[in-house]
Design an enzyme around this catalytic site. Structure first.
Site, mmCIF file in Angstrom:
data_model
loop_
_atom_site.group_PDB
_atom_site.id
_atom_site.type_symbol
_atom_site.label_atom_id
_atom_site.label_comp_id
_atom_site.label_asym_id
_atom_site.label_seq_id
_atom_site.Cartn_x
_atom_site.Cartn_y
_atom_site.Cartn_z
ATOM 1 N N CYS A 2 -4.417 -9.083 -6.958
ATOM 2 C CA CYS A 2 -3.915 -9.365 -8.306
ATOM 3 C C CYS A 2 -3.362 -8.077 -8.926
ATOM 4 O O CYS A 2 -3.791 -6.977 -8.603
ATOM 5 C CB CYS A 2 -4.969 -9.908 -9.258
ATOM 6 S SG CYS A 2 -5.849 -11.324 -8.614
ATOM 7 N N ARG A 27 1.330 -7.679 -5.503
ATOM 8 C CA ARG A 27 -0.131 -7.729 -5.424
ATOM 9 C C ARG A 27 -0.658 -9.153 -5.466
ATOM 10 O O ARG A 27 -1.865 -9.386 -5.326
ATOM 11 C CB ARG A 27 -0.743 -6.937 -6.587
ATOM 12 C CG ARG A 27 -0.323 -5.491 -6.605
ATOM 13 C CD ARG A 27 -1.022 -4.773 -7.734
ATOM 14 N NE ARG A 27 -2.457 -4.829 -7.572
ATOM 15 C CZ ARG A 27 -3.165 -4.021 -6.813
ATOM 16 N NH1 ARG A 27 -2.567 -3.074 -6.134
ATOM 17 N NH2 ARG A 27 -4.465 -4.150 -6.727
ATOM 18 N N GLU A 486 2.354 -5.413 16.688
ATOM 19 C CA GLU A 486 3.056 -5.214 15.421
ATOM 20 C C GLU A 486 4.288 -6.133 15.334
ATOM 21 O O GLU A 486 4.562 -6.711 14.280
ATOM 22 C CB GLU A 486 3.444 -3.736 15.283
ATOM 23 C CG GLU A 486 4.184 -3.359 14.017
ATOM 24 C CD GLU A 486 3.463 -3.717 12.714
ATOM 25 O OE1 GLU A 486 2.279 -4.080 12.739
ATOM 26 O OE2 GLU A 486 4.131 -3.654 11.668
#
Ligand code: M6R
Length: 613
Positions: A2, A27, A486
């Site tokens: 958040c 976020r 990756e």
């Protein structure tokens, strides 16, 4: 996770909050909300519109009543309670005057909620965070001013938090606090700000300060006052910020992801800059561990998550080969739950772009508790990980906004490999000329990455040919294995297609059963010593109908016969090659994601910084 933001004393308080939230969306973006306060009134709006929550909030704030000069805002990544408006922050108390925003997890929220409900509080969400609003309400009812009310609330909560509270009865004040979740304060003439991260207020504040754990700060007409949980005054740490807003924005690219992919040569240059002294010795100015101590290292444990874990896996090959040290790599969320053995001479390296990944912070904390020396390899100066560690190496990759990590991977590999070479120097496990040649080769990776980026057009054509595929296997051997991991992570993260990374030799032990026509196998075949074996693995998948894509060096013709598509990269010493080999894999994931119409910067269900366990 958040993002949180607050402002006190601004004529454009609502715009400040909305613009800041747009910069904090990395976020979390499941839902968003703001609460503005003026004497006797708390005005709150919340929206839940998936990746468009902040845009929807802006629309919902059209026609907001004028005259508010202070308020708080939140963009949410759901942990407790579905991503719906009712669970979005800010949460109000029973009076509707107190509003709180929270990033983190209140671990004892179930007991606290039961106690509060038994005392007559009415909850309107199923979040853990709402308990904070009601706890503050109780102390306010007992006559405590807002700072003391927040301190009192924090005495009974367990868990992680960055939180901010406002109360219409004290309308020019925000009280904020942190434990384990990031929170910074900014000031400019007459106005004070708080945010989870600097970019949210970079264009408005001129001075920046960081809160440490268990510090409580009051932003008010008198400025900023900070205390500890007992109410004793504390001094906030000043932050030196050398980014400008331009850096935090897209700089002409369609999205942050392509900007950051193309910034990789610069990231490598910056990470490696000034690390070699005139006498050939590698020097990390910020690494506050003596040469004697480093020379005394007997074992290395790397802990990290996601992409940082893959960089750590590359480092394992380098540390073993060059420094002849035994190395373990652990996923940070697993480390502290497996009763790890920490012997004298164990060096634990926590690797994290953000320096705020809670799993990695907890892992290094556990390692220190057991007596290890801890080095943080992180991109963020003064991040929580940097402060937890005995010493730091900064990757200097610059701000990374896109949820999918790209430039931080190459910067981490470069920093860790340089550290491996330093250990090799101190332990005498490599001749000085070999160290020098490897450092120079590492320093030359920037232009090679730039050359790999120039081939984006070729990768786009391959992506177009693969656009209908649904299953991808990425294979590699040695340092090509973490590169494969990756590549698979990037693909699944931003395309939502099924992708797995495997050591090439492991395929025949099970996963080969999944290979059939339509499946794509991407092989990293840049290590000449292992190429023969890899070619045999490719023959196995080819025989079962897979479409084969090979990442191969410019001069290598032997792979072409087996490959349906070849992605060329410049040749490089195999242990250094992940920084170049990863480029076509990032571009492949990016091109496929664009073809599929995905939001490459904000993939569903994810957030940039994972501050919950
Ligand atoms: O900030 P960190 O490096 O600690 O983050 C670790 C992972 O959350 C991160 O690498 C994640 O896997 C990325 N989204 C991958 O692209």
């Amino acid at each position: 996770m958040c993002g949180i933001i607050g402002v006190v004393g601004a004529d454009d308080a609502l715009d400040t909050l909305l613009e800041g939230l747009a910069r904090l969306e990395y976020r979390g973006y499941d839902s968003a909300g703001v609460a503005l306060v003026r004497p006797g009134e708390t005005w709150r709006v919340r929206t839940a519109a998936g990746t468009e929550s902040v845009a929807a909030l802006r629309d919902a704030c059209d026609g907001a009543p004028p005259g508010f000069r202070s308020g708080i805002g939140h963009t949410r990544w759901a942990t407790h309670g579905a991503p719906e408006a009712v669970n979005a922050h800010p949460h109000l108390d029973c009076t509707g005057r107190v509003a709180i925003i929270h990033n983190g997890i209140i671990e004892n929220h179930v007991e606290l909620r039961a106690e509060l409900e038994a005392r007559g509080h009415v909850f309107t969400s199923v979040t853990d965070s709402e308990v904070l609003a009601h706890l503050v309400e109780e102390s306010r009812r007992d006559g405590l001013e807002l700072t003391d009310a927040v301190r009192t609330a924090l005495r009974v909560v367990r868990g992680a938090f960055a939180l901010a509270a406002v109360d219409a009865a004290e309308p020019d004040v925000i009280v904020a606090a942190r434990r384990l979740s990031p929170l910074i304060v900014g000031t400019a003439r007459g106005t004070t700000y708080l945010a989870s991260d600097v970019p949210a207020i970079l264009d408005r504040a001129t001075n920046f300060f960081a809160l440490s754990d268990d510090e409580v700060v009051r932003l008010g007409p008198e400025g900023v006052r900070a205390v500890d949980l007992d109410g004793a005054p504390v001094r906030l740490r000043s932050l030196a910020i050398d980014w400008d807003l331009e850096t935090a924005e897209k700089g002409g690219y369609d999205d942050f992801l392509s900007k950051e992919i193309h910034e990789q040569p610069d990231a490598l240059r910056a990470t490696l800059l000034g690390r070699r002294r005139g006498d050939g010795q590698i020097a990390f100015d910020e690494l506050r561990v003596s040469d004697e101590e480093l020379a005394g290292v007997r074992r290395v444990v790397l802990v990290a998550a996601g992409t940082s874990h893959h960089a750590a896996l590359v480092a394992k090959y380098a540390l073993e080969r060059w420094a002849r040290l035994p190395v373990e790599v652990d996923i940070s969320s697993e480390y502290r739950y497996r009763d790890p053995v920490v012997e004298i001479g164990t060096l634990v390296i926590g690797v994290s772009q953000s320096g705020e990944t809670i799993d990695t912070i907890q892992a290094v904390r556990e390692a220190r508790r057991r007596g290890a020396r801890v080095v943080a390899v992180t991109n963020i100066v003064d991040s929580s990980l940097a402060r937890e560690a005995d010493a730091v190496v900064y990757t200097r990759a610059g701000l990374e906004v896109s949820v999918a990590s790209t430039k931080s991977f190459v910067a981490q590999v470069a920093a860790l490999e340089l550290l491996a070479l330093r250990l090799a120097q101190l332990r005498g496990t490599l001749a000085s000329l070999d160290v020098e040649n490897l450092v120079r080769a590492l320093e030359a990776t920037g232009p090679l990455v730039a050359a790999a980026l120039e081939r984006a057009g070729e990768v786009e054509r391959v992506a177009a040919a693969l656009a209908g595929s649904r299953d991808f296997f990425f294979l590699g051997r040695a340092a090509g294995f973490p590169t494969a991991l990756e590549g698979a992570l990037k693909l699944k993260e931003i395309t939502y297609l099924h992708a797995e990374g495997y050591p090439a030799g492991e395929l025949k032990h099970g996963p080969l059963a999944l290979i059939e026509p339509g499946v794509v196998v991407v092989a990293i075949a840049t290590d000449p010593d292992l190429e023969e074996k890899l070619l045999s693995n490719l023959a196995e998948v080819k025989a079962r109908g897979a479409t084969v894509v090979v990442v191969a060096t410019d001069d290598d013709e032997s792979v072409a016969a087996l490959a349906d598509y070849v992605l060329r990269v410049p040749a490089l010493e195999p242990l250094l090659s992940p920084v170049v080999d990863v480029v076509p894999l990032q571009l492949l994931a990016y091109s496929l994601a664009r073809l599929l119409g995905r939001n490459v910067d904000r993939p569903r269900n994810l957030a940039k910084t994972v501050t919950v366990e």
